[in-house]
Write a protein that holds these residues in place. Sequence first.
Motif, PDB file in Angstrom:
ATOM      1  N   LEU A   1     -73.014  15.851 -44.145  1.00 12.10           N
ATOM      2  CA  LEU A   1     -73.087  16.668 -43.215  1.00 12.10           C
ATOM      3  C   LEU A   1     -72.924  16.027 -41.770  1.00 12.10           C
ATOM      4  N   ASP A   2     -73.080  14.648 -41.575  1.00 10.50           N
ATOM      5  CA  ASP A   2     -72.549  13.653 -40.689  1.00 10.50           C
ATOM      6  C   ASP A   2     -71.264  13.512 -40.332  1.00 10.50           C
ATOM      7  N   GLY A   3     -70.287  13.931 -41.161  1.00 11.54           N
ATOM      8  CA  GLY A   3     -68.866  14.085 -40.815  1.00 11.54           C
ATOM      9  C   GLY A   3     -68.143  12.748 -41.060  1.00 11.54           C
ATOM     10  N   TRP A   4     -68.850  11.567 -40.477  1.00  8.51           N
ATOM     11  CA  TRP A   4     -68.033  10.387 -40.284  1.00  8.51           C
ATOM     12  C   TRP A   4     -68.322   9.755 -41.752  1.00  8.51           C
ATOM     13  N   PRO A   5     -69.222   9.735 -42.689  1.00  7.77           N
ATOM     14  CA  PRO A   5     -69.151   9.138 -43.781  1.00  7.77           C
ATOM     15  C   PRO A   5     -67.902   9.584 -44.801  1.00  7.77           C
ATOM     16  N   LEU A   6     -67.483  10.847 -44.680  1.00 14.28           N
ATOM     17  CA  LEU A   6     -66.418  11.346 -45.145  1.00 14.28           C
ATOM     18  C   LEU A   6     -65.172  10.731 -44.869  1.00 14.28           C
ATOM     19  N   GLY A   7     -65.060  10.544 -43.461  1.00 12.81           N
ATOM     20  CA  GLY A   7     -63.917   9.820 -42.462  1.00 12.81           C
ATOM     21  C   GLY A   7     -63.859   8.385 -43.306  1.00 12.81           C
ATOM     22  N   HIS A   8     -64.866   7.814 -43.326  1.00 15.01           N
ATOM     23  CA  HIS A   8     -64.619   6.385 -43.996  1.00 15.01           C
ATOM     24  C   HIS A   8     -64.325   6.263 -45.356  1.00 15.01           C
ATOM     25  N   ILE A   9     -64.488   7.466 -46.181  1.00 19.93           N
ATOM     26  CA  ILE A   9     -63.821   7.523 -47.649  1.00 19.93           C
ATOM     27  C   ILE A   9     -62.586   7.583 -47.488  1.00 19.93           C
ATOM     28  N   PHE A  10     -62.143   8.491 -46.685  1.00 19.79           N
ATOM     29  CA  PHE A  10     -60.840   8.833 -46.599  1.00 19.79           C
ATOM     30  C   PHE A  10     -60.016   7.794 -45.950  1.00 19.79           C
TER      31      PHE A  10
END
Lengths: 464, 310
Positions: free
Chosen positions: A232-241
Amino acid sequence: MSGSKRLLALVAVSALMSACVPGSGQATPSPTASAAPPASSPGATASAAGSTAPSFDTSTPVTLTEWDTENEPGPASEMDALNAAFHDKYPNVTIKRTAKAFDDYVATIKLAASAPDAPDIFQGNEGYSVDAALVKAGLILPLDDDSKAYGWDTRFGSPATLDVLRWSTDGTKWTQGPLWGIAQKAEVLGVFYNKRTMQTLGLSVPTTFDAFQQSLATAKAGSVAPIVVGGLDGWPLGHIFMMLQAQNEDSKKIADWTFAVPGSSFDDTGTQQAATIMQDWATKGYFEKGFLGVTQPNAAGRFAKGEGLYFLTGPWENGTFTPMGTNVGWFALPGASAGAATPTTGSLSIPYHISSKSKHPDIAAAWIDFITSPNAADTVASKGDLPAAPLANPSAVDPNSSLAAIIKGFEDKSAGGLLTPYLDWATDTMGDTLFGGLQKLTAAKVTPAQFTQEVQGDWTKAHP
Amino acid sequence: MTERRGTRTGRRRGTVSVPRRRPGEPRLVGFVYILPAFALYGLFVLLPALDGAWISLFHWDGVTQATWAGVDNYVDALTDPIVQQSFLHALILIVFYSIGPVVLGLLVTAALSRHPMRGLTAFRTIVFVPQVLAAVVIGVAWQWMYDPQGPINSALTALGLDSLTRAWLGDFGVALPAVGLIGTWVTTGLCAVLFIAGVQQIPVDRYDAARVDGAGPVREFFAVTLPGLRNEIVVALLLTVIDALRAFDIIFVTTKGGPGTETFVPTILIYKRAFVSNNVGSAAAVAAMLTAIVLIVSVGIRRLEEARER
């Protein structure tokens, strides 16, 4: 009728009254004029230990104001302890500290820094939004002389680690030009894992990327959420990517793109490969169910309570996992072959700057040296955080703890030049574009190719 | 000079026999009375607003010298798909923040107005509570309710409706209505309390007359209750439509505009441009556009009222 005329007149008058160009009211020294007198070189020999004697006046009482973002109880106590130790060392210097939560801090720091009574020392933030704006407006001092005198250039692994804090004096060219700050903490993205769950699933710490993907499938088959993440926060997906991209794309290409080297592109095969893996993980249910509706604090809280196998993020979450005790471990996402030098995302954490309005830049530099020294690193590590400098006393950290693994991980990556920058630094709007794009990618609303095109579109608009 | 003016006034006083003001017409001295309030309002509301409008004509990063932009920021905003999408979302939110609550409020009122009910005060207090809570508290509470492992999904699972469970705030297509429903929950109380108070002003004999004429509950509602609540409805619409257009806090706390750009609204855009991407001029332009829309809609709703009264 006459009422509306009167109103018009009022509008006109008020407009005239405020008819000054925004920003023209404040003293804005041109960048060249602000290349202020280099902070006096303290001591003679450069020392990585930061033990050089200062050349400033150690008798007249002085109070320095300092702003930072360390408002959480743990980090706040680190800062207070360090400030007390600094005061013990230089009894004439008192540090007046103000701490704010990160979001509030970032929204106010530029205004505070441009005020006549700006804090002497304050944290900025890597990127165009804060650091570049501070440099461009001449609000902070270049620190190259201090860096040489105190040995900052060799303190943090490869000297290239400091590049994220270099800007041209007009604030346009990143990683080039003078050094404007240094950091106390560091960040390296990696994988937290639940040791007990891993054992229950009959797995061991994966040493190759294939083995890692295999462990995801095993967890899924065993009804354990493979990766817990707050999408939901977006950035945690960013870090995985970013971790995936660091493995699948040439590191130099990633850095060039992030630091706006003309002609760079996000829209190419390596990055698309990373996006494909990311989408594949989502489709296969490797992220916990409903991850796009979960906040990162909730997700981290659940992992701390024992849910899931992996949590992919930065060291700042280490403290959250304290309740797991020695049951939490950490490893850097492994590469194609076991033991291969594999890049990951990481950098120095948010930097400390010296105000160009400070009357005591030399004392400010001594303070920054003090709180980023290996001795200070011990204090930082004692609260579970990853210090930027190597520890003065490495044996103080339990070798079986996740923190010991993180510290070693950062040292390996920074010494080996294996750190790639955060992608959301690339433009002012990249956070929204990239993280929102990843939400769409993992919800299968766009294809990997559409995702990379959209991100590149943002980049091209910002760096025509 | 002074003397001549004096004479002129004197002459006029002599010739004009009727008072210059009609009874009840405001005297100029009235302006003196509003001066303190107006000065404060001007200083803290009008001037900053005008300053904002002025800033919207510049390219400005908030720190360094601004450069003149003219209408550039407005042209950019009008052609930017994300701005258009944000305003569309704000319009959709009107359904949830305004129209829904007004209808719900009327239903509650209709149910209560026909028969006197015990515990009305307690009921009013309960439906009004969301209005008193801080928006951040509401946002955090609802974020927990909407969590994939939260009470809403648990309740659905318990009812055997497993297929309906979802990541409410992270589901494309559902996130905006989900956020909107929080607004409905907040503003329904306000509408209900306004209407319940309004209904008590309607003379009882009108209801008696309607009943004597054989009106059923539905007929009675449309013939007596609804017309009697016209003013309250206008006030409720005004307040809630403005709430919808400037919705920020609940969205900022729950989704920050995500997933993707599904819950982007103008205020979120203004915040991001001003404080994240250093584009203060553009933020001010969007803010000015939003203000204009709020003004137009407010005037429109007031006109609606005046037209009906005529």
